[in-house]
Design a protein around this motif. Structure first.
Motif, PDB file in Angstrom:
ATOM      1  N   TRP A 179      -7.900  -0.660  -8.115  1.00  0.00           N
ATOM      2  CA  TRP A 179      -7.537  -0.875  -9.262  1.00  0.00           C
ATOM      3  C   TRP A 179      -7.621  -2.306 -10.240  1.00  0.00           C
ATOM      4  O   TRP A 179      -7.828  -3.468  -9.167  1.00  0.00           O
ATOM      5  CB  TRP A 179      -6.173  -1.282  -8.512  1.00  0.00           C
ATOM      6  CG  TRP A 179      -5.554   0.240  -8.132  1.00  0.00           C
ATOM      7  CD1 TRP A 179      -5.661   0.739  -6.560  1.00  0.00           C
ATOM      8  CD2 TRP A 179      -4.924   1.259  -9.046  1.00  0.00           C
ATOM      9  NE1 TRP A 179      -5.230   1.958  -5.592  1.00  0.00           N
ATOM     10  CE2 TRP A 179      -4.888   2.657  -8.046  1.00  0.00           C
ATOM     11  CE3 TRP A 179      -4.379   1.075  -9.743  1.00  0.00           C
ATOM     12  CZ2 TRP A 179      -4.303   3.478  -8.207  1.00  0.00           C
ATOM     13  CZ3 TRP A 179      -3.918   2.552 -10.277  1.00  0.00           C
ATOM     14  CH2 TRP A 179      -3.796   3.335  -9.035  1.00  0.00           C
TER      15      TRP A 179
ATOM     16  N   TRP B   5       0.889  -1.187  -0.294  1.00  0.00           N
ATOM     17  CA  TRP B   5      -0.092  -0.047  -0.297  1.00  0.00           C
ATOM     18  C   TRP B   5       0.998   1.245  -0.331  1.00  0.00           C
ATOM     19  O   TRP B   5       1.612   1.247   0.720  1.00  0.00           O
ATOM     20  CB  TRP B   5      -0.380   0.156   1.702  1.00  0.00           C
ATOM     21  CG  TRP B   5      -1.625   1.597   1.835  1.00  0.00           C
ATOM     22  CD1 TRP B   5      -3.274   1.382   1.174  1.00  0.00           C
ATOM     23  CD2 TRP B   5      -1.196   2.369   2.568  1.00  0.00           C
ATOM     24  NE1 TRP B   5      -3.598   2.173   1.676  1.00  0.00           N
ATOM     25  CE2 TRP B   5      -2.647   2.771   2.272  1.00  0.00           C
ATOM     26  CE3 TRP B   5      -0.020   2.463   2.195  1.00  0.00           C
ATOM     27  CZ2 TRP B   5      -2.628   4.181   3.318  1.00  0.00           C
ATOM     28  CZ3 TRP B   5      -0.175   4.206   3.059  1.00  0.00           C
ATOM     29  CH2 TRP B   5      -1.711   5.102   3.377  1.00  0.00           C
TER      30      TRP B   5
ATOM     31  N   TRP C 109      -7.594  -0.365  -2.695  1.00  0.00           N
ATOM     32  CA  TRP C 109      -6.884   0.535  -1.757  1.00  0.00           C
ATOM     33  C   TRP C 109      -8.024   1.500  -0.697  1.00  0.00           C
ATOM     34  O   TRP C 109      -8.702   1.465  -1.392  1.00  0.00           O
ATOM     35  CB  TRP C 109      -5.945   1.934  -2.493  1.00  0.00           C
ATOM     36  CG  TRP C 109      -5.228   2.257  -1.591  1.00  0.00           C
ATOM     37  CD1 TRP C 109      -3.732   2.387  -1.175  1.00  0.00           C
ATOM     38  CD2 TRP C 109      -5.623   3.845  -1.499  1.00  0.00           C
ATOM     39  NE1 TRP C 109      -3.351   3.403  -0.614  1.00  0.00           N
ATOM     40  CE2 TRP C 109      -4.659   4.238  -0.506  1.00  0.00           C
ATOM     41  CE3 TRP C 109      -7.380   4.069  -1.291  1.00  0.00           C
ATOM     42  CZ2 TRP C 109      -4.426   5.977  -0.256  1.00  0.00           C
ATOM     43  CZ3 TRP C 109      -6.424   5.193  -0.833  1.00  0.00           C
ATOM     44  CH2 TRP C 109      -5.582   6.274  -0.402  1.00  0.00           C
TER      45      TRP C 109
ATOM     46  N   ARG D  41     -10.547   2.637  -3.381  1.00  0.00           N
ATOM     47  CA  ARG D  41      -9.841   2.575  -4.949  1.00  0.00           C
ATOM     48  C   ARG D  41      -9.668   1.584  -5.284  1.00  0.00           C
ATOM     49  O   ARG D  41      -9.326   0.805  -4.943  1.00  0.00           O
ATOM     50  CB  ARG D  41      -8.423   3.282  -4.839  1.00  0.00           C
ATOM     51  CG  ARG D  41      -8.509   4.910  -4.221  1.00  0.00           C
ATOM     52  CD  ARG D  41      -7.329   5.382  -4.351  1.00  0.00           C
ATOM     53  NE  ARG D  41      -6.517   5.470  -5.298  1.00  0.00           N
ATOM     54  CZ  ARG D  41      -6.001   6.971  -6.575  1.00  0.00           C
ATOM     55  NH1 ARG D  41      -6.007   8.341  -5.485  1.00  0.00           N
ATOM     56  NH2 ARG D  41      -5.802   7.326  -7.691  1.00  0.00           N
TER      57      ARG D  41
ATOM     58  N   PRO E   4       0.662   5.581   0.074  1.00  0.00           N
ATOM     59  CA  PRO E   4      -0.090   6.578   0.412  1.00  0.00           C
ATOM     60  C   PRO E   4      -0.625   7.046  -0.717  1.00  0.00           C
ATOM     61  O   PRO E   4      -2.260   8.343  -0.419  1.00  0.00           O
ATOM     62  CB  PRO E   4       0.922   7.444   1.047  1.00  0.00           C
ATOM     63  CG  PRO E   4       2.602   7.549   1.017  1.00  0.00           C
ATOM     64  CD  PRO E   4       2.064   5.890   0.952  1.00  0.00           C
ATOM     65  N   GLY E   5       0.077   7.869  -1.752  1.00  0.00           N
ATOM     66  CA  GLY E   5      -0.028   8.242  -3.168  1.00  0.00           C
ATOM     67  C   GLY E   5      -1.698   7.395  -3.369  1.00  0.00           C
ATOM     68  O   GLY E   5      -2.483   8.197  -4.493  1.00  0.00           O
ATOM     69  N   GLY E   6      -1.868   6.630  -3.027  1.00  0.00           N
ATOM     70  CA  GLY E   6      -2.876   5.738  -3.298  1.00  0.00           C
ATOM     71  C   GLY E   6      -3.703   4.657  -4.853  1.00  0.00           C
ATOM     72  O   GLY E   6      -3.422   4.021  -4.693  1.00  0.00           O
ATOM     73  N   GLU E   7      -2.251   4.557  -4.708  1.00  0.00           N
ATOM     74  CA  GLU E   7      -1.326   2.449  -5.053  1.00  0.00           C
ATOM     75  C   GLU E   7      -1.854   1.277  -3.799  1.00  0.00           C
ATOM     76  O   GLU E   7      -1.627   1.515  -3.243  1.00  0.00           O
ATOM     77  CB  GLU E   7      -0.412   2.864  -6.571  1.00  0.00           C
ATOM     78  CG  GLU E   7      -0.654   4.446  -6.924  1.00  0.00           C
ATOM     79  CD  GLU E   7      -0.697   5.662  -7.111  1.00  0.00           C
ATOM     80  OE1 GLU E   7      -0.073   5.930  -5.530  1.00  0.00           O
ATOM     81  OE2 GLU E   7      -0.657   6.020  -7.395  1.00  0.00           O
ATOM     82  N   VAL E   8      -1.588   0.403  -4.798  1.00  0.00           N
ATOM     83  CA  VAL E   8      -1.395  -1.132  -4.396  1.00  0.00           C
ATOM     84  C   VAL E   8      -0.101  -2.034  -5.251  1.00  0.00           C
ATOM     85  O   VAL E   8      -0.135  -1.254  -6.850  1.00  0.00           O
ATOM     86  CB  VAL E   8      -2.660  -1.680  -4.305  1.00  0.00           C
ATOM     87  CG1 VAL E   8      -3.132  -1.030  -3.303  1.00  0.00           C
ATOM     88  CG2 VAL E   8      -2.709  -2.158  -5.612  1.00  0.00           C
TER      89      VAL E   8
END
Lengths: 240, 240, 240, 240
Positions: free
Chosen positions: C132, A173, C173, C130, A175-179
């Motif tokens: 993905w 994970w 996320w 979110r 913090p900018g929103g990605e996985v």
């Protein structure tokens, strides 16, 4: 476990020589930092190799004496010769384990083992990375509980173009929103392959105990069994 | 199903020219026999290509206009250039389906897609091959019941050194005592790959309706979705 | 695609009757909201069923006339009888698709199909989710690009105790720091199973077009092939 | 390997008491024959249990002290209570290994772990079974070379209705023309499950060293890691 695993840590060892920021974090190279970390694990016998050595540090003799090869590459992927790639791939097929770290996702040898483009999305922003365990009983996750946090890392995002992992151990994970699927296992021939995402050269990731623990666990997991044989086409006579 | 799939059958087309036995079975080439068989399937738009054509029959334009590439190679694997392999592999990553037949197990492009040695054991003995369906609801097995028998075939035996298939559709039985995973599916990038074992050049395998049906089923299964995109590394800006 | 898929949306339909917050979001039930959304997809023939109907809405006749069963359950898992579970499971084995939504992770029938505990961690906090796409060419991800955002949702976190998915399509996320494998595919007998995480009853998730699109895509993906047969043990006479 | 694995061999122990042919082959029970065979393997600590014992031989205490449960069932599948099934399944989820032998394919507990019908085709004809290794580097195949032959066995044929194995280790060949996936691995929760086909009660299969070796190898492979935890749903508080 009494099994003794011969681990060779290969590093292209270029960023540390040309970039002051990287050298400040890893003055004697990323390989040396990982080797120091692994020294605390008695079941592992650790050596290092770098791109600038004869035969790019990966001669047949060297590989034959290696149970698990750890690889860190980044800006010098193209400098690795096709012969070196073929030697390493053949050893994986014969049973040598392979652990690809971070930007190794785009190394020739890793891509040759996967058969896919191995592309992804990325951003250097120095935020944290939360590494979650999704396979709690997997040997590579041993001792890590629910997961751990790396304070500063580069971001890698999906879609990560690799074959569906045989086993998915970690998801990260950011913090900018990605996985990102950050710990992935595959079998290739007689050899086991593990990809582990963390390890950008400008951050002290390989000084962090949990990260070293993952590499140590993966080395035991990827170690070959009793035989080390390259598969080959063979004529099979009739039972007669 | 109204979907229309553009299938290109590529054949190295060498055995048929140099070996009288093969020419007797496939006078105008294995590709022509498969194309004739597939003509009975209205959802397929079939063309052929061979190694001796410009760009080895597989130009960028040709590949871009192909939904599913069927490949038959045997003695000319080494004649296929690395550029051709790279073009085909890239199209698979972008979504083109790939069906590898018989000795294609050892074709450069198939091995590049798998990442393993793709070796096996073999014997030309002309006994029968019983092809068993192990995934009855898989679209590639549609209409085949429990399986079918090919009267005369070359034997391929395990261990077949490929990555564990994502889906195993067929296992073959040979009278000499061997078994083989003869219908295997993998995803590679956006493309689907199917390996189908039967098809030795000295036997009339590709004149058999069940064999053609498998190839037709596989063509529909492997056809790409709406988009056809090569995956790439991409910088991802912060959400801002 | 001309294929016509008969989708039955089953809902326990309890929260909407006992909880004012839920009723405000789904006044005529979650099943009705999903059915309205799916009505925009011409290839789907949609009906609904609820727990309070005779035979819990899932008689043999009803199931036999269903290609894909969508399931939403939460507080009434225990009210579903073992007979109902057995009927549904048997139909999945025969080829009926099953789409489990959100808290269905803990429904008896989903757990029976998985063979694992299907447990996870959770928190109702109303932050965003979110979603993905990690398998861009998968038919369930069609038309969704890199993914999409649900403004308000309950959090589900790993480790999600399910068998390694055959195909992993989505990872979610959450702003609180968690990740979750939110779109997972499995084959069970002749039937296909898809689990899709979003859909807490207090949020308008099933009014969001991307969510409905996922369910519509999954319905086409999970639809059975030509035959609908329950597998059985069978004596096989000698070839004779 | 110094790891010490506590193996419990559970047998319904009915055929041996009611059928003279079976008693002649296994006078003190199939479990006793397997236990004698495994005694040659120093890393294993072997005990036995049978259906007629209190709590069907599988109390919580018994299971908690078991690392790997080996199961042989046939005509008394229905006599195993749902409570026993639930206890065993829960222990598998917590990390206990489970090895299902032969007709155990249709045992309640195996079917509960798989989520499928676990049906197959069969014929008692006493021909040989050739067990082929398809995953040569898998620990369960250690020491078995290409495979081995069992002189007399019951035939099991495909399609075997189980989830696609995580790893397929063996495929069997039968002289009547059939094939079968005879060594299959799955992960269920924290536990590992292995199904091994051979072992019809009227043939001396469990007196054969290669068969015992497979069970011994599988016991080491299926042994749990350091922790033994039942997964559960858990509320996860906000990071705060």
């Amino acid at each position: 476990m009494e099994q003794r695993v011969r681990v060779c840590i290969w590093n292209e060892f270029v960023d540390e020589r040309v970039n002051d920021v990287v050298r400040a974090v890893y003055p004697d190279g990323i390989h040396a930092a990982i080797a120091r970390g692994l020294a605390a694990y008695p079941g592992l016998e650790v050596s290092v190799a770098t791109l600038d050595e004869p035969e790019q540090g990966l001669s047949e003799e060297r590989l034959a004496a290696t149970d698990v090869l750890v690889w860190w590459g980044h800006r010098a992927h193209d400098a690795v010769s096709d012969e070196t790639v073929a030697r390493v791939q053949r050893q994986v097929w014969s049973g040598m384990g392979f652990i690809g770290l971070h930007s190794t996702h785009y190394a020739k040898v890793f891509r040759a083992l996967m058969g896919t483009s191995c592309t992804l999305s990325w951003r250097v922003d120095g935020g944290c990375e939360r590494v979650w365990v999704v396979a709690p009983s997997h040997p590579i996750a041993a001792g890590l509980g629910d997961g751990f946090v790396i304070p500063h890392e580069e971001m890698y995002g999906e879609a990560f173009d690799v074959p569906e992992p045989d086993e998915l151990v970690f998801i990260s994970w950011f913090p900018g929103g990605e996985v990102f699927r950050s710990g992935c296992c595959w079998q290739r021939g007689n050899g086991r392959v593990f990809y582990f995402r963390p390890g950008h050269e400008t951050f002290p990731t390989y000084h962090q105990p949990e990260v070293i623990r993952v590499i140590a666990n993966a080395a035991h997991w990827a170690a070959p069994g009793a035989t080390r044989t390259v598969p080959g086409n063979r004529h099979r006579p009739a039972a007669g």
